[in-house]
Write a protein that holds these residues in place. Structure first.
Motif, PDB file in Angstrom:
ATOM      1  N   SER A   1       2.311   2.889  -9.613  1.00  0.00           N
ATOM      2  CA  SER A   1       2.460   4.337  -9.436  1.00  0.00           C
ATOM      3  C   SER A   1       1.270   5.088 -10.008  1.00  0.00           C
ATOM      4  CB  SER A   1       3.752   4.832 -10.098  1.00  0.00           C
ATOM      5  OG  SER A   1       3.719   4.572 -11.495  1.00  0.00           O
ATOM      6  N   GLU A   2       0.601   4.491 -10.997  1.00  0.00           N
ATOM      7  CA  GLU A   2      -0.509   5.169 -11.667  1.00  0.00           C
ATOM      8  C   GLU A   2      -1.615   4.169 -12.005  1.00  0.00           C
ATOM      9  OE1 GLU A   2       1.198   6.896 -15.153  1.00  0.00           O
ATOM     10  OE2 GLU A   2       2.135   8.552 -14.070  1.00  0.00           O
TER      11      GLU A   2
ATOM     12  N   LYS B   1       5.238   8.115  -0.384  1.00  0.00           N
ATOM     13  CA  LYS B   1       6.265   7.258   0.219  1.00  0.00           C
ATOM     14  C   LYS B   1       6.286   5.879  -0.431  1.00  0.00           C
ATOM     15  CE  LYS B   1       5.418   9.571   4.637  1.00  0.00           C
ATOM     16  NZ  LYS B   1       4.873   9.413   6.001  1.00  0.00           N
ATOM     17  N   PHE B   2       5.196   5.523  -1.119  1.00  0.00           N
ATOM     18  CA  PHE B   2       5.077   4.221  -1.777  1.00  0.00           C
ATOM     19  C   PHE B   2       5.236   4.336  -3.296  1.00  0.00           C
ATOM     20  CE2 PHE B   2       3.008   3.911   2.263  1.00  0.00           C
ATOM     21  CZ  PHE B   2       3.286   2.630   2.721  1.00  0.00           C
TER      22      PHE B   2
ATOM     23  N   GLY C   1      -8.274   3.204  -6.126  1.00  0.00           N
ATOM     24  CA  GLY C   1      -8.062   2.201  -7.164  1.00  0.00           C
ATOM     25  C   GLY C   1      -6.732   1.494  -7.012  1.00  0.00           C
ATOM     26  N   ILE C   2      -5.682   2.258  -6.744  1.00  0.00           N
ATOM     27  CA  ILE C   2      -4.337   1.683  -6.638  1.00  0.00           C
ATOM     28  C   ILE C   2      -4.160   0.883  -5.347  1.00  0.00           C
ATOM     29  CG2 ILE C   2      -1.885   2.265  -6.355  1.00  0.00           C
ATOM     30  CD1 ILE C   2      -2.417   4.668  -8.256  1.00  0.00           C
ATOM     31  N   VAL C   3      -4.576   1.444  -4.236  1.00  0.00           N
ATOM     32  CA  VAL C   3      -4.300   0.828  -2.925  1.00  0.00           C
ATOM     33  C   VAL C   3      -5.324  -0.253  -2.561  1.00  0.00           C
ATOM     34  CG1 VAL C   3      -4.039   1.276  -0.440  1.00  0.00           C
ATOM     35  CG2 VAL C   3      -3.138   2.922  -2.108  1.00  0.00           C
ATOM     36  N   LEU C   4      -6.600   0.001  -2.845  1.00  0.00           N
ATOM     37  CA  LEU C   4      -7.661  -0.921  -2.430  1.00  0.00           C
ATOM     38  C   LEU C   4      -8.187  -1.790  -3.560  1.00  0.00           C
ATOM     39  CD1 LEU C   4      -9.774   1.533  -0.227  1.00  0.00           C
ATOM     40  CD2 LEU C   4      -7.963  -0.024   0.536  1.00  0.00           C
ATOM     41  N   GLY C   5      -7.913  -1.397  -4.814  1.00  0.00           N
ATOM     42  CA  GLY C   5      -8.484  -2.128  -5.942  1.00  0.00           C
ATOM     43  C   GLY C   5      -9.981  -1.927  -6.055  1.00  0.00           C
ATOM     44  N   GLU C   6     -10.464  -0.761  -5.633  1.00  0.00           N
ATOM     45  CA  GLU C   6     -11.887  -0.448  -5.677  1.00  0.00           C
ATOM     46  C   GLU C   6     -12.083   0.950  -6.249  1.00  0.00           C
ATOM     47  OE1 GLU C   6     -13.612  -0.995  -1.811  1.00  0.00           O
ATOM     48  OE2 GLU C   6     -12.618  -2.930  -1.522  1.00  0.00           O
ATOM     49  N   LYS C   7     -13.286   1.197  -6.789  1.00  0.00           N
ATOM     50  CA  LYS C   7     -13.561   2.522  -7.336  1.00  0.00           C
ATOM     51  C   LYS C   7     -14.487   3.294  -6.404  1.00  0.00           C
ATOM     52  CE  LYS C   7     -17.429   1.159 -10.341  1.00  0.00           C
ATOM     53  NZ  LYS C   7     -17.866   0.996 -11.740  1.00  0.00           N
ATOM     54  N   VAL C   8     -14.272   4.607  -6.377  1.00  0.00           N
ATOM     55  CA  VAL C   8     -15.088   5.507  -5.581  1.00  0.00           C
ATOM     56  C   VAL C   8     -15.889   6.375  -6.538  1.00  0.00           C
ATOM     57  CG1 VAL C   8     -15.061   7.397  -3.912  1.00  0.00           C
ATOM     58  CG2 VAL C   8     -13.409   5.532  -3.703  1.00  0.00           C
TER      59      VAL C   8
END
Length: 198
Positions: free
Chosen positions: A6-7, A134-135, A147-154
Motif C-alpha cells: 500500500s505504501e 482499486k489495488f 516504485g510499488i507497481v514496477l519496482g523502479e524509481k523515477v
C-alpha cells in the motif's frame, strides 16, 4: 488479483533501479513534425501521457504549459507547446478521441492547462491515481506508484528546469519521455495484475 504494497518510503523508492525510456524520443517543434506525430499517434490504442510547465517562483503566477508528452513503448513524442501559438485541430482530436486511451497521473490539472491553450472536450483519459486505489495502493505520486507497481524509481531531477528553453537538454528529454512511458507501463502492469490484457 495480484496484491501490491500500500505504501513505499522515500528511502525504499530511492534504492530501486532507475526507470529509463529506451525507445525513440522525437521532439516536435514545427507543423511538419506535428503532422508526422499525429499520423503515428492517431493509430494507437493506448498512450502514456504527461505535461511539463516552466516553474514559476512568483506567487499567483502560472506559466503556460510548455510540453506535452505522448508515448508508446517504441516512441515518445515531446510536443513543444511553447513553440506553437495553439494546439492543432488534429492533436485536439486525439485528446478528444475516447478510443485512444491517454494514461497519466493527476490528469485533471494537465487537462486544465491544455484547455487554456485550446478548448477541447477530453475523452479517453485514465488517471492512474484512481486506478491504483482499486489495488489498495495509497501512495499516488508517480514516483511512489512506479516504485510499488514496477519496482523502479523515477527521477524528479529535471522537474523544475526551464521547459521553455530554446533547446531541451538530453536530460530534459529523457526525463520527460520516461515520465510518460512509465505511466503506460504502470497501467499495463495493473491490467495484468487484474487478469486483464490490453
Amino acid at each position: 488479483m495480484k496484491r501490491f504494497a500500500s505504501e513505499i518510503s522515500n528511502e525504499e523508492a530511492s534504492a530501486l533501479p532507475a526507470a529509463q525510456f529506451d525507445g525513440h524520443i522525437i521532439v516536435v517543434n514545427d507543423r511538419q513534425a506535428m503532422n508526422e506525430a499525429c499520423r503515428y499517434l492517431e493509430k494507437q490504442r493506448v498512450l502514456g501521457f504527461d505535461t511539463e510547465t516552466r516553474p514559476s517562483f512568483t506567487s499567483g503566477c502560472v506559466n503556460r504549459m510548455a510540453l506535452l508528452q505522448l508515448s508508446t513503448y517504441e516512441r515518445c513524442y515531446l510536443i513543444r507547446l511553447c513553440k506553437f501559438t495553439r494546439i492543432s485541430g488534429r492533436l485536439a482530436a486525439i485528446l478528444e478521441n475516447e478510443k485512444i486511451l491517454k494514461v497519466g497521473a493527476a490528469v485533471s490539472g494537465d487537462i486544465t492547462g491544455l484547455n487554456r491553450i485550446k478548448k477541447f472536450e477530453p475523452h479517453g483519459f485514465v488517471d492512474l491515481q484512481n486506478e491504483v486505489h482499486k489495488f489498495g495502493i495509497e501512495n499516488v505520486s508517480l514516483r511512489k506508484m512506479a516504485g510499488i507497481v514496477l519496482g523502479e524509481k523515477v527521477s524528479k531531477a529535471q522537474r523544475l528546469s526551464n521547459w521553455e528553453a530554446k533547446t531541451l537538454t538530453e536530460q530534459q528529454r529523457m526525463y520527460a519521455a520516461t515520465d510518460a512511458w512509465v505511466c503506460l507501463r504502470i497501467y499495463d502492469a495493473l491490467l495484468e495484475a487484474a487478469g486483464k490484457c490490453q
